[in-house]
Design a protein around this motif. Structure first.
Motif, short mmCIF file in Angstrom:
data_model
loop_
_atom_site.label_atom_id
_atom_site.label_comp_id
_atom_site.label_asym_id
_atom_site.label_seq_id
_atom_site.Cartn_x
_atom_site.Cartn_y
_atom_site.Cartn_z
N MET A 24 -6.19 1.13 8.10
CA MET A 24 -6.63 2.15 6.89
C MET A 24 -8.10 1.86 6.35
O MET A 24 -8.26 0.46 6.50
N GLU A 81 -3.10 -2.04 10.51
CA GLU A 81 -3.50 -1.83 9.39
C GLU A 81 -4.90 -2.55 9.01
O GLU A 81 -5.87 -2.16 8.52
N PRO A 91 -8.25 7.01 5.28
CA PRO A 91 -8.72 6.45 4.05
C PRO A 91 -7.47 5.70 3.57
O PRO A 91 -6.42 6.30 3.54
N ILE A 137 -5.36 5.46 0.44
CA ILE A 137 -5.20 6.35 -0.61
C ILE A 137 -4.36 5.78 -1.66
O ILE A 137 -2.92 5.55 -1.49
N ILE A 152 3.86 8.34 1.13
CA ILE A 152 3.49 7.21 1.42
C ILE A 152 2.23 7.08 0.61
O ILE A 152 1.81 5.89 0.17
N ALA A 207 9.20 7.19 10.63
CA ALA A 207 10.03 6.81 9.64
C ALA A 207 9.56 5.37 8.79
O ALA A 207 8.78 4.69 9.39
N ARG A 233 2.14 -7.44 14.42
CA ARG A 233 2.01 -6.13 15.26
C ARG A 233 1.33 -6.17 16.51
O ARG A 233 1.40 -5.44 17.12
N TYR A 279 0.86 -1.18 0.19
CA TYR A 279 -0.02 0.10 0.19
C TYR A 279 0.81 1.21 0.03
O TYR A 279 0.40 2.31 -0.16
N ARG A 319 0.38 0.81 13.52
CA ARG A 319 -0.80 0.39 13.13
C ARG A 319 -1.06 -1.01 12.77
O ARG A 319 0.17 -1.50 12.13
N1 SAH Z 1 7.26 2.55 8.91
C1 SAH Z 1 5.98 2.94 10.21
C2 SAH Z 1 5.56 4.02 9.75
C3 SAH Z 1 4.26 4.13 8.37
S1 SAH Z 1 3.63 5.46 7.62
C4 SAH Z 1 5.24 1.71 10.20
O1 SAH Z 1 4.94 0.99 9.32
O2 SAH Z 1 4.66 1.75 11.28
C5 SAH Z 1 2.54 5.52 8.99
C6 SAH Z 1 1.01 4.96 8.34
O3 SAH Z 1 0.55 5.43 7.16
C7 SAH Z 1 0.96 3.41 8.13
O4 SAH Z 1 0.73 2.80 9.29
C8 SAH Z 1 -0.24 3.34 7.12
O5 SAH Z 1 -1.36 3.09 8.02
C9 SAH Z 1 -0.37 4.66 6.42
N2 SAH Z 1 -0.39 4.79 4.91
C10 SAH Z 1 0.61 4.09 4.48
N3 SAH Z 1 0.54 4.01 2.90
C11 SAH Z 1 -0.98 4.46 2.79
C12 SAH Z 1 -1.73 4.90 1.80
N4 SAH Z 1 -1.41 4.49 0.48
N5 SAH Z 1 -2.82 5.30 2.18
C13 SAH Z 1 -3.23 5.73 3.30
N6 SAH Z 1 -2.56 5.71 4.33
C14 SAH Z 1 -1.27 4.94 4.28
#
Ligand code: SAH
Length: 353
Positions: free
Chosen positions: A193, A153, A223, A225, A311, A99, A174, A60, A151
């Protein structure tokens, strides 16, 4: 029935609700519970995206290890401290250091950064650095880190395994990590998400029940995305459910999850997230605050790095509008009968544990 102990069937029925009158009731109840438990204060957390290196190949996420077109960066200690100073100047109570899962961020180096922040400021430090070892978690907690965001997720293990592959020899778990973090004395945050291809309403109802069960201190929701440079963008058509079960990544779906989350986990700190602000740039964040949320996380990453921490595409940002000053945000909050949070904004317990 609309209360903390809602059974799964009722949660799912609420998630599927699309009658405006009924939804109005849901928003009102969520706002009432928010007011009665966490009050009118809105806490600000300054988000610093300290590195976009990532060992993971999440289906994602735009900064997944397979995406060669990302220009990778890792902030220096000095750059992080400059951002921390900005958070203090802006009047925030917390910094969130986030990060990719970057093993170039060493245990000792990170511990030193945390110690320095804790020694020189009154800020709470939240980490969001992915799945690290117990030793790393422990060392960072001893260095003074207060909170950890991870998260899960989605609570559906098949969907999770598909979109979040384990690293070789290191099965992802997790939920276990969250218990480890809680045990170490962190305030723990998790979330999901909404609208992942393949995600059904019943999975989402299970997610909500899991929030309640984990007794989370913080819950982040947004959401899903789509980012074009991801596996999910490629295989979406195969994954989307055709049985009227597919959850859309819509604003309305997120508000429903947000409102139900507040009702089922009344004491949690819940941000009105950037992803929500991205779907509806004009009203997303405000509506989030009116339907259960009590936290805002302005992004204070330097702009040259911020654009590389993609992201998902077109990430919104409140702070761009007025440099993120707490006065500006306070003005906006006043119009909503809300006030700026004082102190670090830890979880407040209303009920004895
Ligand atoms: N590396 C860390 C931080 C990730 S970024 C980790 O994995 O915990 C934080 C959050 O952004 C993720 O946990 C995810 O829920 C969200 N995220 C990542 N890609 C996304 C996307 N395409 N759309 C929406 N949320 C997203």
């Amino acid at each position: 029935m609309l209360d903390r102990e809602m059974p799964l069937s009722i949660i799912e029925a609420w998630l599927r609700e699309d009658n405006d009158k009924e939804l109005e009731r849901l928003w009102e109840e969520a706002d009432y519970v928010r007011k009665e438990t966490v009050g009118n204060e809105v806490h600000l957390r300054g988000l610093i995206e300290i590195s976009n290196f990532c060992a993971r190949k999440c289906a994602y996420c735009g900064i997944n290890a397979n995406n060669r077109s990302v220009e990778r960066y890792r902030m220096s200690e000095q750059e992080i401290f400059d951002c921390v100073a900005k958070a203090v100047a802006l009047g925030y109570g917390t910094v969130v250091l986030q990060a990719g899962e970057d093993f170039g961020i060493g245990r000792e180096w990170m511990a030193e950064v945390i110690r320095e922040i804790k020694m020189t400021t009154d800020l709470a430090v939240t980490l969001s650095l992915g799945e690290r070892s117990r030793m790393d978690f422990r060392e960072w907690r001893l260095a003074g880190a207060d909170r950890y965001l991870l998260r899960f997720e989605t609570s559906d293990s098949d969907l999770f395994t598909l979109i979040h592959p384990s690293l070789p020899g290191k099965p992802t778990d997790r939920i276990r990590d969250l218990y480890v973090l809680k045990d170490l004395g962190y305030e723990i945050g998790s979330g999901v998400m909404v609208g992942i291809p393949g995600q059904s309403w019943s999975m989402l109802a299970n997610d909500l029940a899991l929030f309640r069960e984990l007794d989370l201190d913080m819950i982040g929701l947004g959401p899903y995305i789509e980012h074009p440079a991801t596996l999910l963008a490629k295989i979406r058509p195969q994954l989307l459910r055709k049985d009227h079960q597919q959850v859309p990544g819509s604003e309305l779906a997120v508000y429903k999850v947000l409102a139900l989350t507040r009702i089922m986990a009344p004491e949690a700190n819940i941000p009105s997230t950037t992803a929500l602000g991205t779907l509806d740039k004009k009203n997303g964040r405000e509506l989030g605050l009116m339907r259960g949320a009590n936290v805002i996380m302005p992004n204070i990453t330097p702009s040259e790095y911020r654009e590389r921490y993609e992201i998902y595409p077109d990430k919104a940002n409140w702070s761009e509008t007025a440099g993120g000053s707490s006065e500006w945000i306070e003005e906006k909050l006043k119009n909503m009968n809300r006030s700026l949070g004082k102190g670090v904004g830890s979880r407040v317990r209303r009920q004895p544990v």
